[in-house]
Design a protein around this motif. Structure first.
Motif, PDB file in Angstrom:
ATOM      1  N   PRO A  66      -1.112   2.356  -0.324  1.00  0.00           N
ATOM      2  CA  PRO A  66      -1.423   1.740  -1.500  1.00  0.00           C
ATOM      3  C   PRO A  66      -1.460   2.787  -2.688  1.00  0.00           C
ATOM      4  N   LEU A  67      -1.110   2.520  -3.853  1.00  0.00           N
ATOM      5  CA  LEU A  67      -0.992   3.317  -4.943  1.00  0.00           C
ATOM      6  C   LEU A  67      -1.624   4.231  -5.080  1.00  0.00           C
ATOM      7  N   ARG A  68      -2.963   4.217  -5.022  1.00  0.00           N
ATOM      8  CA  ARG A  68      -3.939   5.130  -5.233  1.00  0.00           C
ATOM      9  C   ARG A  68      -3.983   6.103  -4.181  1.00  0.00           C
ATOM     10  N   ASN A  69      -3.684   5.623  -3.058  1.00  0.00           N
ATOM     11  CA  ASN A  69      -3.700   6.737  -1.942  1.00  0.00           C
ATOM     12  C   ASN A  69      -2.406   7.594  -2.092  1.00  0.00           C
ATOM     13  N   ARG A  70      -1.138   7.070  -2.412  1.00  0.00           N
ATOM     14  CA  ARG A  70      -0.140   7.701  -2.568  1.00  0.00           C
ATOM     15  C   ARG A  70      -0.140   8.790  -3.713  1.00  0.00           C
ATOM     16  N   LEU A  71      -0.860   8.264  -4.827  1.00  0.00           N
ATOM     17  CA  LEU A  71      -0.688   9.158  -5.872  1.00  0.00           C
ATOM     18  C   LEU A  71      -1.862  10.215  -5.774  1.00  0.00           C
ATOM     19  N   GLY A  72      -2.965   9.968  -4.848  1.00  0.00           N
ATOM     20  CA  GLY A  72      -3.872  11.142  -4.831  1.00  0.00           C
ATOM     21  C   GLY A  72      -4.963  10.978  -6.000  1.00  0.00           C
TER      22      GLY A  72
ATOM     23  N   PRO B 160      -6.861   5.604 -14.332  1.00  0.00           N
ATOM     24  CA  PRO B 160      -6.219   4.425 -14.562  1.00  0.00           C
ATOM     25  C   PRO B 160      -5.133   4.290 -15.276  1.00  0.00           C
ATOM     26  N   LYS B 161      -4.787   5.302 -16.056  1.00  0.00           N
ATOM     27  CA  LYS B 161      -3.566   5.427 -16.952  1.00  0.00           C
ATOM     28  C   LYS B 161      -2.413   5.819 -16.059  1.00  0.00           C
ATOM     29  N   LEU B 162      -2.470   6.665 -15.118  1.00  0.00           N
ATOM     30  CA  LEU B 162      -1.530   7.027 -14.199  1.00  0.00           C
ATOM     31  C   LEU B 162      -0.977   5.858 -13.515  1.00  0.00           C
ATOM     32  N   THR B 163      -2.021   5.280 -12.993  1.00  0.00           N
ATOM     33  CA  THR B 163      -1.924   3.969 -11.958  1.00  0.00           C
ATOM     34  C   THR B 163      -0.982   2.943 -12.860  1.00  0.00           C
ATOM     35  N   GLN B 164      -1.531   2.718 -13.906  1.00  0.00           N
ATOM     36  CA  GLN B 164      -0.801   1.736 -14.922  1.00  0.00           C
ATOM     37  C   GLN B 164       0.457   2.121 -15.159  1.00  0.00           C
TER      38      GLN B 164
ATOM     39  N   VAL C  27       2.705   4.114 -13.230  1.00  0.00           N
ATOM     40  CA  VAL C  27       3.687   3.872 -12.080  1.00  0.00           C
ATOM     41  C   VAL C  27       3.801   2.522 -11.683  1.00  0.00           C
ATOM     42  N   ILE C  28       2.796   1.589 -11.848  1.00  0.00           N
ATOM     43  CA  ILE C  28       3.098   0.307 -11.673  1.00  0.00           C
ATOM     44  C   ILE C  28       4.038  -0.192 -12.610  1.00  0.00           C
ATOM     45  N   LEU C  29       4.054   0.098 -13.719  1.00  0.00           N
ATOM     46  CA  LEU C  29       5.325  -0.139 -14.724  1.00  0.00           C
ATOM     47  C   LEU C  29       6.456   0.177 -14.383  1.00  0.00           C
ATOM     48  N   MET C  30       6.486   1.533 -13.768  1.00  0.00           N
ATOM     49  CA  MET C  30       7.813   2.078 -13.302  1.00  0.00           C
ATOM     50  C   MET C  30       8.326   1.313 -12.153  1.00  0.00           C
ATOM     51  N   GLU C  31       7.398   0.889 -11.127  1.00  0.00           N
ATOM     52  CA  GLU C  31       7.842   0.138  -9.962  1.00  0.00           C
ATOM     53  C   GLU C  31       8.324  -1.127 -10.466  1.00  0.00           C
ATOM     54  N   SER C  32       7.695  -1.821 -11.557  1.00  0.00           N
ATOM     55  CA  SER C  32       8.096  -3.204 -11.935  1.00  0.00           C
ATOM     56  C   SER C  32       9.320  -3.073 -12.688  1.00  0.00           C
ATOM     57  N   ASN C  33       9.805  -1.897 -13.164  1.00  0.00           N
ATOM     58  CA  ASN C  33      11.027  -1.937 -14.033  1.00  0.00           C
ATOM     59  C   ASN C  33      12.051  -0.813 -13.763  1.00  0.00           C
TER      60      ASN C  33
END
Length: 331
Positions: A205-211, A215-219, A221-227
């Motif tokens: 899960p993203l939050r576990n991978r990022l440590g 919320p802004k960091l998660t958002q 990275v999700i944008l990066m993975e989607s583009n």
């Protein structure tokens, strides 16, 4: 497609949900059906006479493990993460060691890697451990080489991180023991989109991978993975997550010790490498699909990251696969 009958045993620990073994049983049952003959016989055992009943109320037929387990090609140890054993009886440890000496392949599914490691038979072997359990496992069993791959097959020891990875492992076994065509038929029967290689990493899960739970960091990275195919600029990402570019860079530096552009580049290169090693797409197709404007640009970035060009990486992988295939034929 007729073949030799293989008997497979599953030993489920007390408290284990019967669903933990269902992906494996589904593959074996489908293989028998697709081959129109009994290729596999699966038997489930417990450590006592207690039936395996799920919290939902359905029961998995099983019987107590006999002191002498004869005629089985494999023994799988299965346990839930919530019912991991603290120790193993001397009798069961000796029984597993005797089976290993007799050539029986031993495996661990999900939490079943813990009792398998307790036998000492996993020392200096690679194994796959669910990402939630891997820190605990490494602390308890430092002599075992634990990784977060989907599954592992190392010198007669088979391990799966659990869930869908168990299905992947059994499809891989089916392709090796029977043939690729039957494995493909079973995958279609079970509506499996593709056969995943054991070397693929678990999707943590993203939050576990990022440590981090920022919320802004998660958002971002999700944008990066989607583009991936059409990368966004750092300014665009900052605008989408409603922070300034400088603030976004500070967040990445604080939590990932990186800058957004470098993290994004490595994300795209890792996606490209996965495609390179697992698909037959051309190198230029892969580069373009991962946001690189040209073949030379992709090759240069790939080499800077991995120390090898995309073509060299693919050729080495294919050469290793040819060696592995040749070794299987000789054996």
């Amino acid at each position: 497609m007729a073949g030799e009958l293989r008997r497979v045993a599953f030993l489920l620990w007390p408290g284990t949900h019967p669903g933990a073994v269902m992906p494996a049983l589904s593959v074996l049952r489908s293989a028998n059906r697709m081959a129109e003959t009994e290729l596999y016989q699966a038997d489930c055992f417990t450590l006592n006479e207690q039936p395996l009943i799920s919290p939902e109320g359905w029961q998995l037929p099983a019987r107590a493990l006999p002191q002498q387990l004869r005629g089985y090609a494999r023994l799988w140890l299965v346990a839930d993460p919530g019912s991991l054993p603290d120790n193993l009886s001397t009798g069961l440890t000796q029984q597993c060691r005797n089976l290993a000496r007799e050539g029986v392949v031993l495996g661990g599914l999900e939490g079943g890697i813990f009792p398998l490691a307790m036998t000492g038979l996993m020392d200096d072997h690679r194994c796959a451990v669910h990402w939630r359990l891997i820190d605990e496992f490494r602390e308890r069993f430092p002599s075992v080489i634990a990784g977060n791959e989907l599954f592992e097959n190392d010198r007669g020891r088979l391990t799966s991180s659990g869930g869908q990875a168990t299905l992947d492992l059994f499809l891989s076994i089916l392709a090796e023991e029977q043939d690729q065509d039957l494995a493909a038929l079973v995958a279609e029967d079970l509506i499996v989109e593709r056969l995943r290689d054991g070397s693929e990493k678990q999707r943590v899960p993203l939050r576990n991978r990022l440590g981090s739970t920022h919320p802004k960091l998660t958002q971002a990275v999700i944008l990066m993975e989607s583009n991936i195919e059409e990368p966004l600029t750092t300014d665009e990402i900052a605008r989408h997550v409603c922070v300034s570019r400088r603030q976004l860079e500070r967040i990445f530096k604080q939590y990932l010790n990186s800058v957004p552009s470098q993290y994004y580049l490595e994300l795209r290169l890792n996606r490209a490498r996965q495609m390179l090693l697992q698909t037959s797409k051309s190198i230029i197709q892969i580069g373009l699909s991962c946001g690189f404007s040209s073949g030379p640009h992709f090759s240069s970035a790939y080499r800077n990251c991995f120390g090898i060009t995309p073509r060299e990486d693919r050729n080495q992988r294919r050469a290793q696969q040819a060696v592995d295939t040749s070794a299987k034929v000789e054996n």
